[in-house]
Scaffold this motif. Structure first.
Motif, PDB file in Angstrom:
ATOM      1  N   ARG A  59       0.869  -1.189   0.000  1.00 45.14           N
ATOM      2  CA  ARG A  59       0.000   0.000   0.000  1.00 45.14           C
ATOM      3  C   ARG A  59       0.899   1.231   0.000  1.00 45.14           C
ATOM      4  NH1 ARG A  59      -2.602  -3.904  -0.458  1.00 45.14           N
ATOM      5  NH2 ARG A  59      -4.241  -4.747   0.808  1.00 45.14           N
ATOM      6  N   LEU A  60       0.343   2.368  -0.420  1.00 40.36           N
ATOM      7  CA  LEU A  60       1.063   3.632  -0.312  1.00 40.36           C
ATOM      8  C   LEU A  60       0.669   4.303   1.002  1.00 40.36           C
ATOM      9  CD1 LEU A  60       0.598   5.182  -3.872  1.00 40.36           C
ATOM     10  CD2 LEU A  60       2.583   3.960  -2.987  1.00 40.36           C
ATOM     11  N   SER A  61       1.612   4.987   1.615  1.00 37.25           N
ATOM     12  CA  SER A  61       1.287   5.752   2.823  1.00 37.25           C
ATOM     13  C   SER A  61       0.448   6.964   2.428  1.00 37.25           C
ATOM     14  CB  SER A  61       2.566   6.221   3.522  1.00 37.25           C
ATOM     15  OG  SER A  61       3.215   7.196   2.726  1.00 37.25           O
ATOM     16  N   GLN A  62      -0.248   7.553   3.390  1.00 30.35           N
ATOM     17  CA  GLN A  62      -1.047   8.747   3.104  1.00 30.35           C
ATOM     18  C   GLN A  62      -0.163   9.885   2.612  1.00 30.35           C
ATOM     19  OE1 GLN A  62      -3.582   9.945   6.356  1.00 30.35           O
ATOM     20  NE2 GLN A  62      -5.331   9.035   5.323  1.00 30.35           N
ATOM     21  N   SER A  63       1.019  10.022   3.189  1.00 30.41           N
ATOM     22  CA  SER A  63       1.901  11.115   2.765  1.00 30.41           C
ATOM     23  C   SER A  63       2.380  10.906   1.325  1.00 30.41           C
ATOM     24  CB  SER A  63       3.081  11.273   3.724  1.00 30.41           C
ATOM     25  OG  SER A  63       3.856  10.102   3.769  1.00 30.41           O
ATOM     26  N   THR A  64       2.675   9.674   0.936  1.00 27.98           N
ATOM     27  CA  THR A  64       3.079   9.399  -0.445  1.00 27.98           C
ATOM     28  C   THR A  64       1.918   9.629  -1.401  1.00 27.98           C
ATOM     29  OG1 THR A  64       4.742   7.808   0.268  1.00 27.98           O
ATOM     30  CG2 THR A  64       4.005   7.648  -2.021  1.00 27.98           C
ATOM     31  N   ALA A  65       0.728   9.165  -1.031  1.00 27.15           N
ATOM     32  CA  ALA A  65      -0.457   9.364  -1.874  1.00 27.15           C
ATOM     33  C   ALA A  65      -0.706  10.857  -2.100  1.00 27.15           C
ATOM     34  CB  ALA A  65      -1.675   8.702  -1.235  1.00 27.15           C
ATOM     35  N   GLN A  66      -0.557  11.650  -1.068  1.00 25.09           N
ATOM     36  CA  GLN A  66      -0.742  13.097  -1.206  1.00 25.09           C
ATOM     37  C   GLN A  66       0.366  13.710  -2.050  1.00 25.09           C
ATOM     38  OE1 GLN A  66      -1.022  14.354   2.883  1.00 25.09           O
ATOM     39  NE2 GLN A  66      -3.264  14.233   2.865  1.00 25.09           N
ATOM     40  N   ALA A  67       1.610  13.256  -1.851  1.00 26.71           N
ATOM     41  CA  ALA A  67       2.747  13.815  -2.575  1.00 26.71           C
ATOM     42  C   ALA A  67       2.640  13.598  -4.085  1.00 26.71           C
ATOM     43  CB  ALA A  67       4.053  13.221  -2.058  1.00 26.71           C
ATOM     44  N   ILE A  68       2.073  12.478  -4.504  1.00 31.54           N
ATOM     45  CA  ILE A  68       1.944  12.214  -5.945  1.00 31.54           C
ATOM     46  C   ILE A  68       0.610  12.688  -6.507  1.00 31.54           C
ATOM     47  CG2 ILE A  68       3.564  10.283  -5.873  1.00 31.54           C
ATOM     48  CD1 ILE A  68       1.156   8.382  -6.134  1.00 31.54           C
ATOM     49  N   GLY A  69      -0.224  13.272  -5.661  1.00 30.25           N
ATOM     50  CA  GLY A  69      -1.496  13.832  -6.124  1.00 30.25           C
ATOM     51  C   GLY A  69      -2.578  12.811  -6.393  1.00 30.25           C
ATOM     52  N   LEU A  70      -2.550  11.712  -5.686  1.00 32.64           N
ATOM     53  CA  LEU A  70      -3.553  10.661  -5.863  1.00 32.64           C
ATOM     54  C   LEU A  70      -4.908  11.174  -5.395  1.00 32.64           C
ATOM     55  CD1 LEU A  70      -3.593   7.743  -6.860  1.00 32.64           C
ATOM     56  CD2 LEU A  70      -3.233   7.015  -4.508  1.00 32.64           C
ATOM     57  N   MET A  71      -5.894  11.050  -6.270  1.00 27.99           N
ATOM     58  CA  MET A  71      -7.248  11.532  -5.972  1.00 27.99           C
ATOM     59  C   MET A  71      -8.162  10.348  -5.668  1.00 27.99           C
ATOM     60  SD  MET A  71      -6.903  14.787  -6.347  1.00 27.99           S
ATOM     61  CE  MET A  71      -8.593  15.323  -6.311  1.00 27.99           C
ATOM     62  N   PRO A  72      -9.126  10.522  -4.754  1.00 34.81           N
ATOM     63  CA  PRO A  72     -10.030   9.427  -4.417  1.00 34.81           C
ATOM     64  C   PRO A  72     -10.793   8.914  -5.641  1.00 34.81           C
ATOM     65  CG  PRO A  72     -10.248  11.219  -2.838  1.00 34.81           C
ATOM     66  CD  PRO A  72      -9.377  11.719  -3.949  1.00 34.81           C
ATOM     67  N   ASP A  73     -10.916   7.600  -5.716  1.00 38.91           N
ATOM     68  CA  ASP A  73     -11.707   6.911  -6.734  1.00 38.91           C
ATOM     69  C   ASP A  73     -11.268   7.155  -8.170  1.00 38.91           C
ATOM     70  OD1 ASP A  73     -13.383   5.487  -4.943  1.00 38.91           O
ATOM     71  OD2 ASP A  73     -14.503   7.337  -4.572  1.00 38.91           O
ATOM     72  N   ILE A  74      -9.956   7.407  -8.351  1.00 35.96           N
ATOM     73  CA  ILE A  74      -9.368   7.532  -9.691  1.00 35.96           C
ATOM     74  C   ILE A  74      -8.102   6.675  -9.715  1.00 35.96           C
ATOM     75  CG2 ILE A  74      -8.291   9.081 -11.362  1.00 35.96           C
ATOM     76  CD1 ILE A  74     -10.053  11.323 -10.231  1.00 35.96           C
ATOM     77  N   ALA A  75      -8.017   5.781 -10.693  1.00 35.19           N
ATOM     78  CA  ALA A  75      -6.820   4.954 -10.843  1.00 35.19           C
ATOM     79  C   ALA A  75      -5.732   5.774 -11.521  1.00 35.19           C
ATOM     80  CB  ALA A  75      -7.136   3.715 -11.671  1.00 35.19           C
ATOM     81  N   MET A  76      -4.519   5.701 -10.978  1.00 37.95           N
ATOM     82  CA  MET A  76      -3.397   6.464 -11.511  1.00 37.95           C
ATOM     83  C   MET A  76      -2.217   5.531 -11.774  1.00 37.95           C
ATOM     84  SD  MET A  76      -1.469   9.500  -9.493  1.00 37.95           S
ATOM     85  CE  MET A  76       0.001  10.263 -10.077  1.00 37.95           C
ATOM     86  N   ALA A  77      -1.671   5.601 -12.989  1.00 31.08           N
ATOM     87  CA  ALA A  77      -0.493   4.811 -13.315  1.00 31.08           C
ATOM     88  C   ALA A  77       0.691   5.358 -12.540  1.00 31.08           C
ATOM     89  CB  ALA A  77      -0.216   4.849 -14.809  1.00 31.08           C
ATOM     90  N   LEU A  78       1.498   4.445 -12.009  1.00 32.58           N
ATOM     91  CA  LEU A  78       2.689   4.872 -11.251  1.00 32.58           C
ATOM     92  C   LEU A  78       3.920   4.849 -12.137  1.00 32.58           C
ATOM     93  CD1 LEU A  78       2.027   2.931  -7.947  1.00 32.58           C
ATOM     94  CD2 LEU A  78       1.642   5.344  -8.389  1.00 32.58           C
TER      95      LEU A  78
END
Length: 78
Positions: A59-78
């Motif tokens: 899983r990604l940490s909350q801080s990493t998810a925020q740092a990469i701009g991950l938005m709720p309910d949207i799949a994002m390629a890493l």
């Protein structure tokens, strides 16, 4: 911003496109959502039909998810 009940799931995707390669193409996606099943469903919607989509144990940490701009309910390629 992540809701308290959301997790950033990592999903492995592989797809064999024989016009491009004899080896399956591989990508990783992240999806910030409430359940692992929802994460897989979001990624399935984002990739080609027929791709193998598998939930990873990581899983990604909350801080990493925020740092990469991950938005709720949207799949994002890493």
């Amino acid at each position: 911003m992540a809701e308290a009940n959301q997790t950033a799931y990592i999903v492995h995707v592989s797809f064999l496109d024989e016009e491009v390669s004899r080896v399956p193409l591989v990508a990783f996606y992240a999806a910030l959502t409430e359940t692992p099943e929802r994460a897989v469903a979001l990624v399935r919607q984002a990739v080609k039909s027929g791709a193998a989509v598998t939930l990873m144990d990581a899983r990604l940490s909350q801080s990493t998810a925020q740092a990469i701009g991950l938005m709720p309910d949207i799949a994002m390629a890493l």
